[in-house]
Enzyme design. Structure first.
Site, PDB file in Angstrom:
ATOM      1  N   ARG A 103       0.842  -1.196   0.000  1.00 52.27           N
ATOM      2  CA  ARG A 103       0.000   0.000   0.000  1.00 52.27           C
ATOM      3  C   ARG A 103       0.872   1.239   0.000  1.00 52.27           C
ATOM      4  NH1 ARG A 103      -4.119   1.853   4.795  1.00 52.27           N
ATOM      5  NH2 ARG A 103      -2.136   2.269   5.821  1.00 52.27           N
ATOM      6  N   THR A 107      -0.988   7.687  -1.129  1.00 53.05           N
ATOM      7  CA  THR A 107      -2.235   7.582  -1.889  1.00 53.05           C
ATOM      8  C   THR A 107      -3.185   6.548  -1.299  1.00 53.05           C
ATOM      9  OG1 THR A 107      -1.407   5.870  -3.391  1.00 53.05           O
ATOM     10  CG2 THR A 107      -0.964   8.164  -3.983  1.00 53.05           C
ATOM     11  N   ASP A 203       0.574  -2.069  13.693  1.00 55.30           N
ATOM     12  CA  ASP A 203       0.961  -2.687  12.429  1.00 55.30           C
ATOM     13  C   ASP A 203       1.069  -4.195  12.624  1.00 55.30           C
ATOM     14  OD1 ASP A 203       2.928  -3.832  10.412  1.00 55.30           O
ATOM     15  OD2 ASP A 203       2.706  -1.796   9.633  1.00 55.30           O
ATOM     16  N   ASP A 206       4.507  -5.841  11.639  1.00 56.87           N
ATOM     17  CA  ASP A 206       5.580  -5.559  12.595  1.00 56.87           C
ATOM     18  C   ASP A 206       5.385  -6.356  13.893  1.00 56.87           C
ATOM     19  OD1 ASP A 206       6.588  -3.825  10.774  1.00 56.87           O
ATOM     20  OD2 ASP A 206       6.074  -1.994  11.853  1.00 56.87           O
TER      21      ASP A 206
END
Length: 213
Positions: A103, A107, A203, A206
């Site tokens: 991703r 944007t 995340d 992570d």
């Protein structure tokens, strides 16, 4: 598109520990694995089966077995890999393909950087694994990729979802005449201005692997 939020006290308990910032990576991986197995039970409720004639130690009977072609499990790299073992524990005879998507953080659009999938998915049920349905762009791109290969039934399994992500996903699938189901452990409050789920769990990649991208 159908969205199913699985309501179960054990799942809610495990998800609470998963969210906790104090939970280390080994515990996070184990809990994610257990959560996916619970979610997979609901996600495979409509898996295709055919009759199977067998003989028990007592008498002949007719049971069921998975239909051909076999279901295809597709984890989205990299965080989706942390969900694969939990899914395969419940569906060990399924085949596995891989889809690498990234991703753009500016944007928020997703693009494909790697794939290992059959060229022809005609008649295949596909189960897409991605921990977070945040903006919806990654899952929409993944689903379109699979539909272009011929998949005719797609179920996405996520640990967390955001309302905006579900709405964006539905818009991103306009014009696709293939049933799509999202099975998730929780529908969270919202997305923040960076596109992260709130309250979320951080995340997922992570926390699964202990390394930043």
């Amino acid at each position: 598109m159908r969205t199913h939020v699985v309501d179960h006290p054990l799942l809610a308990h495990k998800l609470t520990v998963l969210r906790d910032e104090r939970t280390d990576s080994p515990t996070f991986r184990r809990l994610a694995d257990e959560l996916v197995t619970l979610l997979a039970y609901e996600a495979t409720r409509d898996v295709r089966v055919v009759p199977d004639d067998i003989v028990t130690p007592v008498a002949p009977t007719t049971g069921t077995k998975l239909a051909t072609p076999k279901p295809l499990v597709v984890p989205i790299l990299r965080a989706g890999l942390g969900m694969l073992d939990g899914m395969m524990r419940l569906l060990p005879t399924a085949e596995v393909g891989f889809l690498g998507m990234v991703r753009n953080e500016e944007t928020l659009e997703a693009s494909t950087y790697a794939e290992r999938l059959p060229d022809d998915l005609s008649g295949r049920q596909c189960y897409v694994l991605d921990p977070m349905l945040a903006t919806g762009g990654t899952l929409a791109a993944a689903i379109r990729f699979l539909v272009d290969r011929g998949a005719d039934d797609i179920t996405c399994i996520t640990l967390l979802s955001a309302p905006e992500g579900c709405a964006n996903l539905e818009r991103g699938l306009e014009g696709i005449d293939v049933p799509v189901t999202v099975v998730t452990a929780a529908m969270d409050e919202r997305l923040n201005d960076k596109g992260y789920i709130v309250p979320g769990l951080g995340d997922a990649g992570d926390r699964l692997y202990g390394l930043a991208q």
